[in-house]
Design a protein around this motif. Structure first.
Motif, PDB file in Angstrom:
ATOM      1  N   ARG A 171      24.516  13.303  18.048  1.00  0.00           N
ATOM      2  CA  ARG A 171      23.147  13.106  18.556  1.00  0.00           C
ATOM      3  C   ARG A 171      22.637  11.703  18.243  1.00  0.00           C
ATOM      4  NH1 ARG A 171      19.993  17.377  19.953  1.00  0.00           N
ATOM      5  NH2 ARG A 171      18.198  16.497  18.905  1.00  0.00           N
ATOM      6  N   MET A 172      23.115  11.126  17.166  1.00  0.00           N
ATOM      7  CA  MET A 172      22.729   9.741  16.873  1.00  0.00           C
ATOM      8  C   MET A 172      23.389   8.789  17.872  1.00  0.00           C
ATOM      9  SD  MET A 172      22.254   9.297  12.782  1.00  0.00           S
ATOM     10  CE  MET A 172      23.618  10.220  12.155  1.00  0.00           C
ATOM     11  N   VAL A 173      24.628   9.108  18.252  1.00  0.00           N
ATOM     12  CA  VAL A 173      25.287   8.282  19.269  1.00  0.00           C
ATOM     13  C   VAL A 173      24.532   8.407  20.596  1.00  0.00           C
ATOM     14  CG1 VAL A 173      27.401   7.894  20.581  1.00  0.00           C
ATOM     15  CG2 VAL A 173      27.543   8.503  18.164  1.00  0.00           C
ATOM     16  N   ALA A 174      24.028   9.633  20.873  1.00  0.00           N
ATOM     17  CA  ALA A 174      23.305   9.865  22.121  1.00  0.00           C
ATOM     18  C   ALA A 174      21.938   9.189  22.111  1.00  0.00           C
ATOM     19  CB  ALA A 174      23.132  11.363  22.352  1.00  0.00           C
ATOM     20  N   GLY A 175      21.404   8.962  20.898  1.00  0.00           N
ATOM     21  CA  GLY A 175      20.064   8.390  20.801  1.00  0.00           C
ATOM     22  C   GLY A 175      18.999   9.459  20.702  1.00  0.00           C
ATOM     23  N   LEU A 176      19.406  10.707  20.473  1.00  0.00           N
ATOM     24  CA  LEU A 176      18.446  11.802  20.371  1.00  0.00           C
ATOM     25  C   LEU A 176      17.944  11.957  18.943  1.00  0.00           C
ATOM     26  CD1 LEU A 176      20.317  14.429  22.573  1.00  0.00           C
ATOM     27  CD2 LEU A 176      18.351  13.030  23.201  1.00  0.00           C
ATOM     28  N   GLU A 177      18.598  11.285  18.010  1.00  0.00           N
ATOM     29  CA  GLU A 177      18.234  11.395  16.602  1.00  0.00           C
ATOM     30  C   GLU A 177      18.165   9.970  16.057  1.00  0.00           C
ATOM     31  OE1 GLU A 177      16.913  14.282  14.941  1.00  0.00           O
ATOM     32  OE2 GLU A 177      18.717  15.189  15.794  1.00  0.00           O
ATOM     33  N   VAL A 204      23.164  -0.331  19.478  1.00  0.00           N
ATOM     34  CA  VAL A 204      22.265   0.487  20.292  1.00  0.00           C
ATOM     35  C   VAL A 204      21.279   1.288  19.443  1.00  0.00           C
ATOM     36  CG1 VAL A 204      23.872   0.696  22.233  1.00  0.00           C
ATOM     37  CG2 VAL A 204      23.932   2.386  20.388  1.00  0.00           C
ATOM     38  N   ASN A 205      21.208   0.973  18.155  1.00  0.00           N
ATOM     39  CA  ASN A 205      20.337   1.730  17.250  1.00  0.00           C
ATOM     40  C   ASN A 205      18.951   2.007  17.834  1.00  0.00           C
ATOM     41  OD1 ASN A 205      22.474   1.267  15.562  1.00  0.00           O
ATOM     42  ND2 ASN A 205      21.187   0.989  13.750  1.00  0.00           N
ATOM     43  N   GLU A 206      18.358   0.982  18.449  1.00  0.00           N
ATOM     44  CA  GLU A 206      16.985   1.121  18.933  1.00  0.00           C
ATOM     45  C   GLU A 206      16.920   1.354  20.437  1.00  0.00           C
ATOM     46  OE1 GLU A 206      14.535   1.307  16.827  1.00  0.00           O
ATOM     47  OE2 GLU A 206      15.866   0.891  15.129  1.00  0.00           O
ATOM     48  N   VAL A 207      18.076   1.502  21.080  1.00  0.00           N
ATOM     49  CA  VAL A 207      18.095   1.683  22.535  1.00  0.00           C
ATOM     50  C   VAL A 207      17.846   3.157  22.858  1.00  0.00           C
ATOM     51  CG1 VAL A 207      19.518   1.477  24.607  1.00  0.00           C
ATOM     52  CG2 VAL A 207      19.713  -0.221  22.776  1.00  0.00           C
ATOM     53  N   PRO A 208      16.865   3.453  23.749  1.00  0.00           N
ATOM     54  CA  PRO A 208      16.621   4.859  24.088  1.00  0.00           C
ATOM     55  C   PRO A 208      17.806   5.468  24.831  1.00  0.00           C
ATOM     56  CG  PRO A 208      15.298   3.409  25.477  1.00  0.00           C
ATOM     57  CD  PRO A 208      15.948   2.541  24.440  1.00  0.00           C
ATOM     58  N   PRO A 209      17.943   6.813  24.771  1.00  0.00           N
ATOM     59  CA  PRO A 209      19.112   7.493  25.338  1.00  0.00           C
ATOM     60  C   PRO A 209      19.387   7.076  26.781  1.00  0.00           C
ATOM     61  CG  PRO A 209      17.645   9.087  24.303  1.00  0.00           C
ATOM     62  CD  PRO A 209      16.984   7.762  24.192  1.00  0.00           C
ATOM     63  N   MET A 210      18.305   6.939  27.572  1.00  0.00           N
ATOM     64  CA  MET A 210      18.499   6.685  29.006  1.00  0.00           C
ATOM     65  C   MET A 210      19.147   5.332  29.273  1.00  0.00           C
ATOM     66  SD  MET A 210      14.457   6.315  29.600  1.00  0.00           S
ATOM     67  CE  MET A 210      14.126   7.442  28.247  1.00  0.00           C
ATOM     68  N   ASP A 211      19.041   4.416  28.306  1.00  0.00           N
ATOM     69  CA  ASP A 211      19.584   3.078  28.532  1.00  0.00           C
ATOM     70  C   ASP A 211      20.940   2.870  27.845  1.00  0.00           C
ATOM     71  OD1 ASP A 211      17.359   2.422  30.027  1.00  0.00           O
ATOM     72  OD2 ASP A 211      16.213   1.885  28.237  1.00  0.00           O
ATOM     73  N   ARG A 212      21.512   3.943  27.317  1.00  0.00           N
ATOM     74  CA  ARG A 212      22.798   3.791  26.612  1.00  0.00           C
ATOM     75  C   ARG A 212      23.973   4.018  27.544  1.00  0.00           C
ATOM     76  NH1 ARG A 212      22.211   5.866  20.367  1.00  0.00           N
ATOM     77  NH2 ARG A 212      20.171   4.935  20.024  1.00  0.00           N
ATOM     78  N   ASP A 213      23.706   4.469  28.764  1.00  0.00           N
ATOM     79  CA  ASP A 213      24.752   4.762  29.743  1.00  0.00           C
ATOM     80  C   ASP A 213      25.767   5.760  29.206  1.00  0.00           C
ATOM     81  OD1 ASP A 213      25.950   4.764  32.131  1.00  0.00           O
ATOM     82  OD2 ASP A 213      26.873   2.785  31.980  1.00  0.00           O
TER      83      ASP A 213
END
Lengths: 308, 363
Positions: free
Chosen positions: B47-53, B67-76
């Motif tokens: 979930r951290m990789v996904a950006g959900l956590e 990508v620590n601060e990149v929101p999930p939608m922008d992580r492709d």
């Protein structure tokens, strides 16, 4: 079992308990109490109301059948026209505001924060306090002389003269709308919150990964999934608001100059206040077709939303 | 082309430290499986990789950018959830189109992609249905389809097969593997099922209590587990463990336990000699234990009492007792063995594992 065994052993005809094993008898036995209660407290009064509205009964005068004369009379009554318009306006405006504010509150309360439980409980207060009590408090706040609202506006330099909240027809209507919204928002908020909590957080996460910004997530995921709950809440609220009585009765009594009468208060004023029981009944019944249409339309829509 | 780097990753929920210093380099096109028991931090890592956590400390990089601060939608990335997380009010096609619509793809392009994904997954005839009209397996396919149409850099799978029945799970496992071979997209897959981990993963990451226990190819984990936990977790039926002490006699290193005295083979003896006199744990997999024959050297044999005989058709599992210890052995299905029978067993010496009784690390 013991009863059955005895009955067969002695060769007697089946006991009454045995008869309940037949579903038709059981259904009858279970339905009778409800049917009697509904008949006694809803169907019978409704029927009596219809008969009353078709008669010339007044206080102290039994009256006789006069056909649709009372309906004809109220149809030509300008106060009735105002009342009808008022009721629709009052119901429409308050429902829009209650829904908007209730949804906003529900979305806020659906987030995680400290003291969430306490705030959720507090939100319900306007809904829990008896309407007559809270309305009296509001009456003080809108009082021409002692209005705390006037005082505040004056101290802030926004007004120079007193505003006669309940003395001006438009302001009086606005005031009761404000109070109704204040009273009704908690019901919307809590019910919509319950609806929100049935929506799996995974759906929001999936939508976030799918590229939906917060507003899109609300519009494409939350709102459609909340629709069935929303429709039920709106249905309840519309029925209650349309037939509202206490708030207007305590606040303005239908005044000034009949400007805030709703169906229920006008029916009461004519029927009980003036003693024209038959006409009062006719006005009460005038609500019926409107409510009936609203309920049928919404129920059909709810069914459509739920089965899709 | 997508590489994922996880560097010194940590996650705290209030005071609970659930992910501890996780380091992982995931190569392009690689299928990496995070496996471990419930609460080991595998899902939180995903979930951290996904950006959900949110990340407590450490870094996650996708293709060399943090990508620590990149929101999930922008992580492709695309994620397949355990409960599918299909939008219940949208049709199958609508579910698959949603991510593309949000990214403002043209309508014809969306349709082409949906058709292609549906063909790959065999769900062309379900496109107009609503999720509640689908079976579990079909929903799983739709969830996969929703991920595929996006053609993301990385696929994330959060226990996607755990809600399916056993037969369907095996079938979907095979399909997932085929799908990955066909698409070649980098994938991170979380499961608690070691069979899934072994069969799907190019590499497997075993986690426990927030720590990475071992990273390696499936056979590497099976053959040379880094510690007792990995040894017990990987492989089914699980490895046998016997508490023993190391000793020396006539120059040979022997492991002794009640009812058991084994002399260790050369390479293992060399490593174990330093720990002579210490308590250790012996590990041997059921498939490496057999009924002794005359050709088995005596110092690798031990006597057991058979307690339970489990006939599985392809093999027989014997639950046997050696002193206080239980040893499970997998033997030929043609053998006729009854419970309470006394047997002489032997084992493959090169398949013996030793673990430090205190640190549980492999010796």
């Amino acid at each position: 079992m013991a009863v059955t065994a005895l009955a067969t052993a002695e060769g007697k005809r089946p006991s009454r308990l045995r008869r309940l094993e037949d579903e038709r008898w059981l259904a009858l036995a279970l339905l009778t109490p409800t049917a009697v209660l509904l008949g006694l407290f809803i169907a019978y009064p409704f029927f009596e109301g219809v008969m009353l509205s078709l008669s010339s009964t007044r206080v102290g005068e039994p009256g006789h059948f006069v056909g649709l004369k009372n309906f004809h009379k109220i149809w030509n009554d300008s106060i009735f026209h105002t009342t009808m318009w008022n009721t629709f306006w009052y119901t429409g405006v308050t429902t829009v505001f209650k829904l908007a504010l209730g949804l906003w509150l529900a979305l806020l309360l659906n987030r995680h924060f400290r003291g969430k439980a306490i705030i959720r409980a507090f939100i319900l207060l306007p809904f829990i306090i008896p309407t007559v009590l809270s309305t009296f408090a509001w009456k003080w706040m809108f009082d021409p002389t002692f209005s705390v609202i006037n005082w505040t506006l004056f101290q802030l330099g926004l007004i120079t003269a007193r505003i006669n909240w309940l003395g001006d027809p438009d302001l009086a209507m606005t005031s009761i709308i404000v109070i109704n919204v204040w009273r009704g928002v908690p019901f919307f908020a809590i019910t919509l919150l319950a609806g929100l909590q049935t929506i799996s957080p995974e759906l929001h996460e999936a939508a976030a990964i799918d590229g939906a910004r917060p507003w899109s997530r609300f519009w494409h995921v939350t709102w459609p999934l909340l629709m069935p709950v929303t429709l039920v809440v709106v249905l309840f609220s519309v029925i209650q608001t349309f037939a509202d009585f206490q708030l207007v009765y305590v606040m303005t009594g239908g005044g000034p100059a009949n400007a805030t009468h709703l169906f229920a208060t006008y029916a009461y004023q004519l029927g009980i206040g003036t003693g024209l029981l038959a006409e009062g009944a006719a006005i009460s019944l005038a609500m019926f077709p409107f409510l009936f249409i609203i309920v049928v339309v919404q129920l059909l829509y709810i069914r459509r939303v739920e089965t899709r | 082309m997508a590489e994922v780097s996880i560097r010194k990753l940590n996650k705290m929920f209030d005071v609970t430290h659930v992910v501890k210093d996780v380091d992982l380099e995931i190569r392009d096109k690689e299928f990496v499986v995070l496996v471990g028991p419930s609460g080991c931090g595998k899902t939180t890592t995903l979930r951290m990789v996904a950006g959900l956590e949110a990340i407590t400390s450490g870094q996650i990089l996708i293709d060399d950018s943090v990508v620590n601060e990149v929101p999930p939608m922008d992580r492709d990335i695309a994620m397949v959830f355990q409960n599918y997380a299909l939008y219940p009010h949208m049709s199958v096609a609508g579910n698959m189109a949603f991510g593309l619509k949000m990214r403002k793809f043209a309508k014809p392009e969306i349709e082409t992609r949906i058709k292609r994904a549906a063909a790959i997954l065999g769900i062309e005839n379900l496109l107009e249905r609503k999720p509640r009209q689908l079976s579990g397996g079909q929903r799983q396919r739709v969830a996969l389809g929703r991920a595929i149409v996006r053609d993301p850099k990385v696929f994330l799978f959060d226990e996607p097969l755990s809600n399916l029945d056993a037969k369907l799970r095996v079938q979907m496992r095979v399909e997932l593997k085929k799908l990955h071979e066909r698409l070649g997209t980098t994938a991170i897959y979380v499961t608690h099922d070691q069979v899934e981990a072994m069969t799907l993963g190019d590499r497997v990451v075993v986690m426990k209590d927030g720590w990475v226990q071992q990273v390696g190819e499936p056979l590497e984990l099976y053959n040379t587990p880094a510690n007792r936990f990995v040894a017990g977790f990987i492989g089914s039926p699980a490895m046998n463990f016997i508490e023993a002490t190391l000793g020396e006699s006539n120059g040979a290193v022997v492991a002794e336990a009640p009812g058991l005295r084994l002399s260790l083979p050369g390479p293992l003896a060399a490593r174990a000699r330093a720990k002579a006199g210490r308590a250790i744990t012996l590990g041997i997999r059921p498939e490496d234990v057999h009924v002794a024959t005359d050709s088995d050297p005596v110092d690798l044999c031990f006597d057991v009492i058979v307690e339970v005989v489990e006939q599985l058709g392809s093999e027989i599992l014997l639950d046997t007792r050696v002193g206080p210890a239980t040893v499970v052995a997998s033997v030929e299905p043609t053998m006729r063995i009854r419970s309470n029978e006394r047997l002489r067993m032997s084992l493959k010496p090169e398949r013996l594992h030793l673990f430090d009784a205190e640190t549980e690390a492999a010796i």
